[in-house]
Design a protein around this motif. Structure first.
Motif, PDB file in Angstrom:
ATOM      1  N   ASP A 207       0.827  -1.208   0.000  1.00 31.67           N
ATOM      2  CA  ASP A 207       0.000   0.000   0.000  1.00 31.67           C
ATOM      3  C   ASP A 207       0.859   1.255   0.000  1.00 31.67           C
ATOM      4  N   VAL A 208       1.799   1.287   0.958  1.00 29.23           N
ATOM      5  CA  VAL A 208       2.616   2.483   1.138  1.00 29.23           C
ATOM      6  C   VAL A 208       3.504   2.721  -0.072  1.00 29.23           C
ATOM      7  N   LEU A 209       4.054   1.621  -0.636  1.00 28.57           N
ATOM      8  CA  LEU A 209       4.992   1.766  -1.752  1.00 28.57           C
ATOM      9  C   LEU A 209       4.331   2.367  -2.984  1.00 28.57           C
ATOM     10  N   SER A 210       2.979   2.283  -3.057  1.00 28.46           N
ATOM     11  CA  SER A 210       2.321   2.866  -4.234  1.00 28.46           C
ATOM     12  C   SER A 210       1.882   4.307  -3.973  1.00 28.46           C
ATOM     13  N   TYR A 213       4.242   9.937  -2.275  1.00 27.03           N
ATOM     14  CA  TYR A 213       5.475  10.463  -1.672  1.00 27.03           C
ATOM     15  C   TYR A 213       6.648   9.510  -1.877  1.00 27.03           C
ATOM     16  N   ILE A 214       6.353   8.224  -2.083  1.00 25.40           N
ATOM     17  CA  ILE A 214       7.424   7.272  -2.371  1.00 25.40           C
ATOM     18  C   ILE A 214       7.984   7.531  -3.770  1.00 25.40           C
ATOM     19  N   ARG A 215       7.060   7.853  -4.710  1.00 27.62           N
ATOM     20  CA  ARG A 215       7.515   8.154  -6.057  1.00 27.62           C
ATOM     21  C   ARG A 215       8.411   9.404  -6.028  1.00 27.62           C
ATOM     22  N   THR A 216       7.966  10.365  -5.211  1.00 31.80           N
ATOM     23  CA  THR A 216       8.767  11.581  -5.073  1.00 31.80           C
ATOM     24  C   THR A 216      10.161  11.246  -4.548  1.00 31.80           C
ATOM     25  N   ALA A 217      10.214  10.378  -3.544  1.00 31.76           N
ATOM     26  CA  ALA A 217      11.499  10.017  -2.964  1.00 31.76           C
ATOM     27  C   ALA A 217      12.392   9.366  -4.010  1.00 31.76           C
ATOM     28  N   HIS A 218      11.797   8.477  -4.817  1.00 25.20           N
ATOM     29  CA  HIS A 218      12.569   7.858  -5.903  1.00 25.20           C
ATOM     30  C   HIS A 218      13.052   8.929  -6.879  1.00 25.20           C
ATOM     31  N   ALA A 219      12.141   9.872  -7.209  1.00 21.24           N
ATOM     32  CA  ALA A 219      12.459  10.904  -8.200  1.00 21.24           C
ATOM     33  C   ALA A 219      13.581  11.807  -7.717  1.00 21.24           C
ATOM     34  N   LYS A 220      13.651  11.991  -6.373  1.00 25.38           N
ATOM     35  CA  LYS A 220      14.725  12.813  -5.823  1.00 25.38           C
ATOM     36  C   LYS A 220      16.083  12.159  -6.036  1.00 25.38           C
ATOM     37  N   GLY A 221      16.058  10.876  -6.409  1.00 28.17           N
ATOM     38  CA  GLY A 221      17.303  10.183  -6.650  1.00 28.17           C
ATOM     39  C   GLY A 221      17.799   9.357  -5.478  1.00 28.17           C
ATOM     40  N   LEU A 222      16.938   9.125  -4.494  1.00 26.29           N
ATOM     41  CA  LEU A 222      17.352   8.305  -3.360  1.00 26.29           C
ATOM     42  C   LEU A 222      17.437   6.838  -3.799  1.00 26.29           C
ATOM     43  N   GLY A 223      18.361   6.101  -3.153  1.00 29.04           N
ATOM     44  CA  GLY A 223      18.501   4.688  -3.483  1.00 29.04           C
ATOM     45  C   GLY A 223      17.292   3.905  -3.016  1.00 29.04           C
ATOM     46  N   PRO A 224      17.031   2.767  -3.664  1.00 20.04           N
ATOM     47  CA  PRO A 224      15.847   1.958  -3.312  1.00 20.04           C
ATOM     48  C   PRO A 224      15.839   1.536  -1.838  1.00 20.04           C
ATOM     49  N   LEU A 225      17.027   1.243  -1.297  1.00 17.15           N
ATOM     50  CA  LEU A 225      17.086   0.799   0.092  1.00 17.15           C
ATOM     51  C   LEU A 225      16.708   1.929   1.047  1.00 17.15           C
ATOM     52  N   THR A 226      17.214   3.130   0.765  1.00 23.97           N
ATOM     53  CA  THR A 226      16.889   4.288   1.602  1.00 23.97           C
ATOM     54  C   THR A 226      15.380   4.539   1.582  1.00 23.97           C
ATOM     55  N   VAL A 227      14.810   4.513   0.379  1.00 21.89           N
ATOM     56  CA  VAL A 227      13.375   4.749   0.260  1.00 21.89           C
ATOM     57  C   VAL A 227      12.609   3.717   1.081  1.00 21.89           C
ATOM     58  N   LEU A 228      13.031   2.452   0.946  1.00 19.64           N
ATOM     59  CA  LEU A 228      12.326   1.374   1.637  1.00 19.64           C
ATOM     60  C   LEU A 228      12.406   1.544   3.149  1.00 19.64           C
ATOM     61  N   VAL A 229      13.640   1.752   3.630  1.00 20.38           N
ATOM     62  CA  VAL A 229      13.830   1.761   5.079  1.00 20.38           C
ATOM     63  C   VAL A 229      13.361   3.073   5.705  1.00 20.38           C
ATOM     64  N   HIS A 230      13.800   4.216   5.112  1.00 19.17           N
ATOM     65  CA  HIS A 230      13.522   5.491   5.783  1.00 19.17           C
ATOM     66  C   HIS A 230      12.130   6.029   5.501  1.00 19.17           C
ATOM     67  N   HIS A 231      11.615   5.755   4.319  1.00 13.12           N
ATOM     68  CA  HIS A 231      10.340   6.377   3.964  1.00 13.12           C
ATOM     69  C   HIS A 231       9.165   5.428   4.075  1.00 13.12           C
TER      70      HIS A 231
END
Lengths: 319, 273
Positions: A207-210, A213-231
């Motif tokens: 749910d959360v991954l879709s 704000y997760i897309r935004t985090a990816h778009a900012k250029g954060l690594g997949p692991l950072t997005v997963l763990v921190h966001h």
């Protein structure tokens, strides 16, 4: 906020009232007359009447309930018919085993369940996800007593690593040895709840991954692991924590068969002994105490999550 | 319906359940031997041509006992779930439709019952009333009825004030007709999911109770009692508990898969969640 907590506490108190009525009525569900059974065949009807009067059993039902609940609130749940000991002391003596078992099983379920759930959600639709889903459905469908027996066959009979059941060891005095005897029961209890936690983690994380704000985090250029763990994980965890708390409440009342298989002296086995020996005060006391702790754990959990997550208290207060 | 059987897993689960029910119904025809006859020379003998799944500690044929056990185990759990539906659904619908004090009282009782630890209350009830089939059904009904009441109340409550109900009422339909013909049918789908999943839980609970000696009494075979009779001999015959255990697991697994399948078929949005 106060409205939410008051409302939740109110519902808790009503639940406690219903629970206590059920526990009280249990004794009146006994087939035949407990006094006649207690006194044996030689007693005269006069003797039975006298005892009934002395115990207050000739009063109307609601007055009996009031007297009983009054005593219970003062910490007196009566005397065990078979052992002559106060029921409260018997139950409290057995509580540590059951609580340690429930806590360890919860820890196991979190360790296995969260990892499985994250792996599944991060690889959604791929092989890892399907494998994790299959394992989770299997775990939910296996009765814990069968898991216990399977573990026993594997570790005690085939591999001979662990004793089938040893004398219970005091956790405080010899933690290592005690953990050895608790290993199989913990795994058996934890497996099913691990499956539940895995399911919850996966669906919540998906749910959360879709979310945007997760897309935004990816778009900012954060690594997949950072997005997963921190966001993602932070937000995904709230429903998971709720389900873990509910699992723990169920575990406290669900260890009976595992305690029986592994000969652990917990509350569940006390209940079975009470049933075997027709020791009604013990049965009644356990039903009351375990239900009260069930209600309280759930209430505490709800309160805690309302504190963590403002959405809960705002939505619920509006209802 | 077509959506339900689009998934091979769900179809397989459905087939397993139909198969197990058929086994229960046709037990006398299918069981290779008498499940109660003891052959002391065969005690704990491994699977062989005479005893396809081996013999238990009394020398009774394990396969025949599994076949007859299906009757008790599936019968008790199905009876418990159905009576929980029959008691819970009408109460929940009426509470949701009428509202007010009736609703308040009924739902507080339901919540109270839901906050009893299920296994403890079942063991205590059966223990006090006496271990037999009727009391197991009664105890499990007490445990499961509240959730059916809650679900049907929620569905009725969410539909009660919708336009189509207003329209039917304007056409002159009475309360009873509105409830039975227009509100309850809308609750069937979610209730079906809950019934399937609860059936699986009831089967686990029934097996647990008879494992503890609180179900149908010996020598009547149930899957739970076969498990408890066999695990005491795991040193001599470690294969013995596997058969009843796997049977229970297979049945519960099929019911869980079916429940998920029905849910996905009703609401495709939830698929893969």
């Amino acid at each position: 906020m106060t409205a939410y907590f008051l409302g939740r506490a109110g519902r808790g108190v009503i639940a406690l009232f219903v629970v206590s009525v059920v526990a009280f009525l249990l004794l009146h569900a006994t087939p035949g007359d407990p006094i006649t059974t207690m006194l044996g065949p030689d007693a005269t009807p006069q003797m039975a009447d006298e005892i009934r009067h002395r115990l207050g059993l000739d009063l109307p039902l609601y007055r009996q309930y009031l007297a009983w609940i009054g005593q219970a609130l003062r910490g007196d749940l009566g005397i065990s018919i078979r052992t002559g000991q106060p029921v409260v002391r018997l139950v409290v003596g057995r509580l540590p085993t059951t609580v340690v078992l429930a806590v360890l099983a919860t820890v196991v379920s979190i360790l296995i369940g969260v990892v499985l759930g994250i792996v599944a959600a991060a690889n959604r639709g791929r092989l890892w996800d399907q494998a994790a889903t299959v394992v989770a459905v299997l775990g939910i469908s296996l009765p814990n007593f069968f898991v216990g027996i399977l573990l026993m066959i594997l570790f005690s009979v085939l591999l001979r690593w662990l004793p089938i059941s040893g004398p219970p060891v005091d956790f405080l005095r010899a933690p290592g040895e005690s953990l050895r005897t608790l290993l199989m029961p913990t795994l058996a209890l934890g497996a099913a709840y691990a499956a539940l936690v895995a399911r919850m983690t996966r669906s919540s994380l998906v749910d959360v991954l879709s979310a945007d704000y997760i897309r935004t985090a990816h778009a900012k250029g954060l690594g997949p692991l950072t997005v997963l763990v921190h966001h993602a994980l932070r937000n995904a965890f709230i429903p998971v924590l709720t389900s873990i708390a509910i699992n723990f409440a169920y575990l406290l009342g669900g260890t009976i068969i595992i305690e029986e298989i592994f000969a652990l002296p917990g509350v569940g086995r006390l209940l079975l002994q009470g049933v075997e020996q027709r020791d009604y005060p013990v049965i009644q006391g356990i039903v009351l105490l375990m239900s009260v702790s069930f209600v309280c754990v759930n209430m505490l959990a709800d309160g805690l999550f309302a504190l963590i997550d403002p959405r809960i208290r705002l939505v619920k207060a509006k209802e | 319906m077509r959506r339900l059987f689009a998934s091979p897993t769900v179809t397989a689960a459905f087939a397993v359940m139909i198969g197990l029910c058929a086994v229960a119904l046709l037990a006398p025809l299918l069981s290779p031997r008498n499940p109660l006859v003891m052959d002391f020379r065969a005690q704990l003998s491994p699977p062989s041509r005479t005893f396809l799944l081996g013999a238990d500690s009394f020398g009774r044929d394990v396969l025949s006992r599994l076949v007859y056990g299906a009757r008790i185990s599936l019968g008790i759990s199905l009876a418990s779930v159905l009576s929980a539906v029959v008691i819970g659904v009408p109460l929940g619908c009426v509470a949701g439709y009428i509202g007010g004090l009736t609703d308040e009282v009924l739902m507080n009782v339901a919540d109270g019952l839901l906050s009893l630890p299920p296994l403890i209350i079942a063991v205590a009830l059966v223990g006090i009333l006496g271990p037999n089939v009727q009391n197991v059904v009664f105890a499990l009904t007490v445990v499961y009825a509240p959730r059916f009441a809650r679900l049907s109340r929620a569905t009725v409550l969410s539909l009660r004030d919708q336009d189509f109900v207003q329209a039917v009422r304007a056409l002159g339909a009475g309360d009873g007709r509105i409830l039975v013909r227009h509100l309850v049918p809308n609750a069937v789908a979610p209730l079906l999911v809950l019934t399937t999943v609860t059936f699986g839980q009831a089967l686990t609970a029934e097996s647990g109770l008879s494992f503890l000696g609180l179900g149908a009494q010996p020598p009547t075979p149930t899957w739970g009692s076969m498990l408890s009779e066999s695990w005491k001999f795991i040193q001599q015959a470690p294969w013995l508990p596997i058969f009843p255990g796997v049977t229970i697991m297979l049945a519960v697994l099929s019911l869980n898969v079916l429940g998920d399948g029905v849910r996905d078929a009703i609401d495709p949005k939830l698929r893969g969640r």
